[in-house]
Write an enzyme that holds these catalytic residues in place. Structure first.
Site, PDB file in Angstrom:
ATOM      1  N   SER A 120       0.872  -1.251  -0.082  1.00 56.64           N
ATOM      2  CA  SER A 120       0.071  -0.112   0.010  1.00 56.64           C
ATOM      3  C   SER A 120       0.882   1.076  -0.063  1.00 56.64           C
ATOM      4  CB  SER A 120      -0.770   0.032   1.212  1.00 56.64           C
ATOM      5  OG  SER A 120      -1.358  -1.199   1.758  1.00 56.64           O
ATOM      6  N   GLU A 153      -4.498  -0.345  -8.393  1.00 59.81           N
ATOM      7  CA  GLU A 153      -3.705   0.663  -8.543  1.00 59.81           C
ATOM      8  C   GLU A 153      -2.506  -0.033  -9.216  1.00 59.81           C
ATOM      9  OE1 GLU A 153      -4.239   4.276  -5.512  1.00 59.81           O
ATOM     10  OE2 GLU A 153      -3.239   2.526  -4.935  1.00 59.81           O
TER      11      GLU A 153
HETATM   12  C1  LIG Z   1      -5.111  -0.187   3.042  1.00 55.86           C
HETATM   13  C2  LIG Z   1      -5.131  -0.770   1.513  1.00 55.86           C
HETATM   14  O1  LIG Z   1      -3.970  -0.643   1.244  1.00 55.86           O
HETATM   15  C3  LIG Z   1      -6.252  -0.233   0.679  1.00 55.86           C
HETATM   16  C4  LIG Z   1      -7.401  -0.384   1.147  1.00 55.86           C
HETATM   17  O2  LIG Z   1      -8.075  -1.709   0.924  1.00 55.86           O
HETATM   18  S1  LIG Z   1      -8.553   0.916   1.710  1.00 55.86           S
HETATM   19  C5  LIG Z   1     -10.050   0.039   1.877  1.00 55.86           C
HETATM   20  C6  LIG Z   1     -10.964   0.042   0.764  1.00 55.86           C
HETATM   21  N1  LIG Z   1     -12.050  -0.620   1.252  1.00 55.86           N
HETATM   22  C7  LIG Z   1     -13.456   0.142   1.448  1.00 55.86           C
HETATM   23  O3  LIG Z   1     -13.291   1.461   1.398  1.00 55.86           O
HETATM   24  C8  LIG Z   1     -14.645  -0.628   1.774  1.00 55.86           C
HETATM   25  C9  LIG Z   1     -15.795   0.162   1.862  1.00 55.86           C
HETATM   26  N2  LIG Z   1     -16.861  -0.682   2.232  1.00 55.86           N
HETATM   27  C10 LIG Z   1     -17.708  -1.360   1.490  1.00 55.86           C
HETATM   28  O4  LIG Z   1     -17.489  -1.220   0.072  1.00 55.86           O
HETATM   29  C11 LIG Z   1     -18.855  -2.168   1.987  1.00 55.86           C
HETATM   30  O5  LIG Z   1     -19.076  -1.441   3.325  1.00 55.86           O
HETATM   31  C12 LIG Z   1     -18.583  -3.554   2.171  1.00 55.86           C
HETATM   32  C13 LIG Z   1     -18.415  -4.287   0.758  1.00 55.86           C
HETATM   33  C14 LIG Z   1     -17.299  -3.774   3.048  1.00 55.86           C
HETATM   34  C15 LIG Z   1     -19.651  -4.151   2.873  1.00 55.86           C
HETATM   35  O6  LIG Z   1     -20.830  -3.804   2.392  1.00 55.86           O
HETATM   36  P1  LIG Z   1     -22.277  -4.022   3.028  1.00 55.86           P
HETATM   37  O7  LIG Z   1     -23.199  -3.608   1.866  1.00 55.86           O
HETATM   38  O8  LIG Z   1     -22.274  -3.292   4.323  1.00 55.86           O
HETATM   39  O9  LIG Z   1     -22.237  -5.455   3.515  1.00 55.86           O
HETATM   40  P2  LIG Z   1     -22.823  -6.701   2.799  1.00 55.86           P
HETATM   41  O10 LIG Z   1     -24.134  -6.600   2.314  1.00 55.86           O
HETATM   42  O11 LIG Z   1     -22.172  -7.637   3.707  1.00 55.86           O
HETATM   43  O12 LIG Z   1     -21.841  -6.876   1.632  1.00 55.86           O
HETATM   44  C16 LIG Z   1     -22.441  -6.256   0.355  1.00 55.86           C
HETATM   45  C17 LIG Z   1     -21.940  -7.295  -0.894  1.00 55.86           C
HETATM   46  O13 LIG Z   1     -20.575  -7.261  -0.754  1.00 55.86           O
HETATM   47  C18 LIG Z   1     -20.130  -8.558  -0.548  1.00 55.86           C
HETATM   48  N3  LIG Z   1     -18.899  -8.722   0.320  1.00 55.86           N
HETATM   49  C19 LIG Z   1     -18.917  -8.173   1.603  1.00 55.86           C
HETATM   50  N4  LIG Z   1     -17.750  -8.405   1.845  1.00 55.86           N
HETATM   51  C20 LIG Z   1     -17.155  -9.271   1.309  1.00 55.86           C
HETATM   52  C21 LIG Z   1     -15.979 -10.020   1.460  1.00 55.86           C
HETATM   53  N5  LIG Z   1     -15.224  -9.761   2.240  1.00 55.86           N
HETATM   54  N6  LIG Z   1     -15.665 -10.706   0.374  1.00 55.86           N
HETATM   55  C22 LIG Z   1     -16.520 -10.941  -0.637  1.00 55.86           C
HETATM   56  N7  LIG Z   1     -17.562 -10.459  -0.685  1.00 55.86           N
HETATM   57  C23 LIG Z   1     -17.935  -9.622   0.272  1.00 55.86           C
HETATM   58  C24 LIG Z   1     -21.623  -9.344   0.095  1.00 55.86           C
HETATM   59  O14 LIG Z   1     -21.546 -10.436  -0.121  1.00 55.86           O
HETATM   60  C25 LIG Z   1     -22.368  -8.339  -0.440  1.00 55.86           C
HETATM   61  O15 LIG Z   1     -22.657  -8.833  -2.051  1.00 55.86           O
HETATM   62  P3  LIG Z   1     -24.476  -9.041  -2.573  1.00 55.86           P
HETATM   63  O16 LIG Z   1     -24.961  -7.995  -2.193  1.00 55.86           O
HETATM   64  O17 LIG Z   1     -24.107  -9.572  -3.793  1.00 55.86           O
HETATM   65  O18 LIG Z   1     -24.672 -10.304  -1.636  1.00 55.86           O
END
Ligand SMILES: C[C@H](O)CC(=O)SCCNC(=O)CCNC(=O)[C@H](O)C(C)(C)COP(=O)(O)OP(=O)(O)OC[C@H]1O[C@@H](n2cnc3c(N)ncnc32)[C@H](O)[C@@H]1OP(=O)(O)O
Length: 286
Positions: A120, A153
């Site tokens: 990252s 990225e």
């Molecule tokens: C630090 C690093 O370098 C960089 C990074 O990674 S920075 C972090 C970037 N990430 C973000 O910004 C995440 C922001 N959050 C989100 O997108 C959402 O809150 C979330 C996807 C985590 C959860 O979504 P939410 O709607 O609250 O929960 P939920 O209903 O359980 O999940 C939505 C969909 O994603 C899927 N999903 C959630 N978590 C999952 C996982 N770990 N693996 C696979 N699928 C997943 C679910 O199955 C669901 O799909 P569906 O609607 O088809 O059934």
């Protein structure tokens, strides 16, 4: 030369490595994942399997077993010898990554193979210069949860060949069906340079007693249409990773906005690392 990337290696089967292995296998690639012990390998394979079963249950995947057959989780780096591309997804620690890149350079046999890092925040140049193929080293940075988030990225160093960047882009956009953006080799790349100061500000706000964690997060979910608030997001990323990325950014730019607040440090010291351990700013069932 066959430019296509068929055989993919992943090093590390934690949160990110498991997600990367999963999306590569779902795209049809043959995937070998390396973990440091049998227990970790079993846990990593369990993580991949759970996610695939869930995708099948939700109707997003036809045959989880067929995908699982394309993934081998092993404990020997030597099993990566025949890979076309290896993506490193181990702990965010420069020394550990440098050591690994030295080894991968010796192990991966094809002179055309790409060595990629999911870092990252660690400069790609630091990893490229310990190999004899710096023109084939680049950053390929995924986002958590990897199966859900579309962005990757791509980060070429000053020494990365244009052809390497294009081969990686073709794989990410074409095979994985994700969307690649490209940025230069400086700590944090595009997303973390903007996201980490935002999360650190939220932690400082919470630390000062200005508002509760729930109210800070609700503020962003309901007032700015983010899928989750900054503290819940820190829990998802892992507070150790958040801390490591903040430290890399601070080291690179010496800007106070990247300095990790004391509360973050204390929570990491206490192993309150977020979702993966069941407790961070919130508590979770593990
Ligand atoms: C630090 C690093 O370098 C960089 C990074 O990674 S920075 C972090 C970037 N990430 C973000 O910004 C995440 C922001 N959050 C989100 O997108 C959402 O809150 C979330 C996807 C985590 C959860 O979504 P939410 O709607 O609250 O929960 P939920 O209903 O359980 O999940 C939505 C969909 O994603 C899927 N999903 C959630 N978590 C999952 C996982 N770990 N693996 C696979 N699928 C997943 C679910 O199955 C669901 O799909 P569906 O609607 O088809 O059934």
């Amino acid at each position: 030369m066959d430019n296509t990337l068929h055989r993919i290696g992943v090093v590390g089967c934690g949160l990110m490595g498991a997600g990367i292995a999963e999306v590569c296998a779902r795209a049809g690639s043959d995937v070998v994942v390396v973990e440091s012990s049998r227990e970790r390998a079993d846990a990593g394979r369990g993580r991949i399997e759970k996610s695939l079963r869930r995708a099948q249950e939700r109707g997003r995947l036809d045959n989880a077993d067929a995908v699982l057959e394309r993934v081998r989780v092993v404990t020997e780096l030597g099993e990566l010898a025949d890979r076309d591309m290896v993506i490193e997804a181990i702990i965010e620690d420069e020394g550990a990554k440098v050591d690994l890149f030295k080894q991968l350079d010796e192990i991966v046999e094809s002179p055309d193979a790409i060595l990629a890092s999911n870092t990252s925040s660690i400069p790609i140049m630091k990893l490229a210069t310990v190999t004899k193929r710096p023109e084939q080293v680049l950053g390929v940075h995924f986002f958590n949860p990897v199966p859900v988030l579309k962005l990757v990225e791509l980060v070429p160093s000053l020494m990365t060949a244009d052809e390497t960047l294009e081969r990686a882009r073709t794989y990410v956009d074409g095979e994985l069906g994700k969307r690649a953006i490209t940025c230069q080799d400086r700590a944090g790349f595009v997303v973390n340079s903007l996201l980490i100061p935002f999360i650190l500000s939220a932690i400082r706000m919470y630390e000062s007693g200005f508002a509760t964690a729930e109210d800070i997060d609700q503020g962003f979910v309901l007032g700015a249409a983010h899928p989750q608030g900054p503290l819940a997001l820190a829990d998802l990323i892992g507070l150790d990773t958040t801390m490591a990325v903040a430290e890399s950014l601070y080291h690179e730019f010496k800007e106070p906005l990247y300095a990790p607040p004391p509360l973050l440090q204390r929570m990491v010291d206490a192993n309150l690392l977020g979702r993966k351990v069941g407790r961070g700013f919130y508590t979770y069932e593990t």
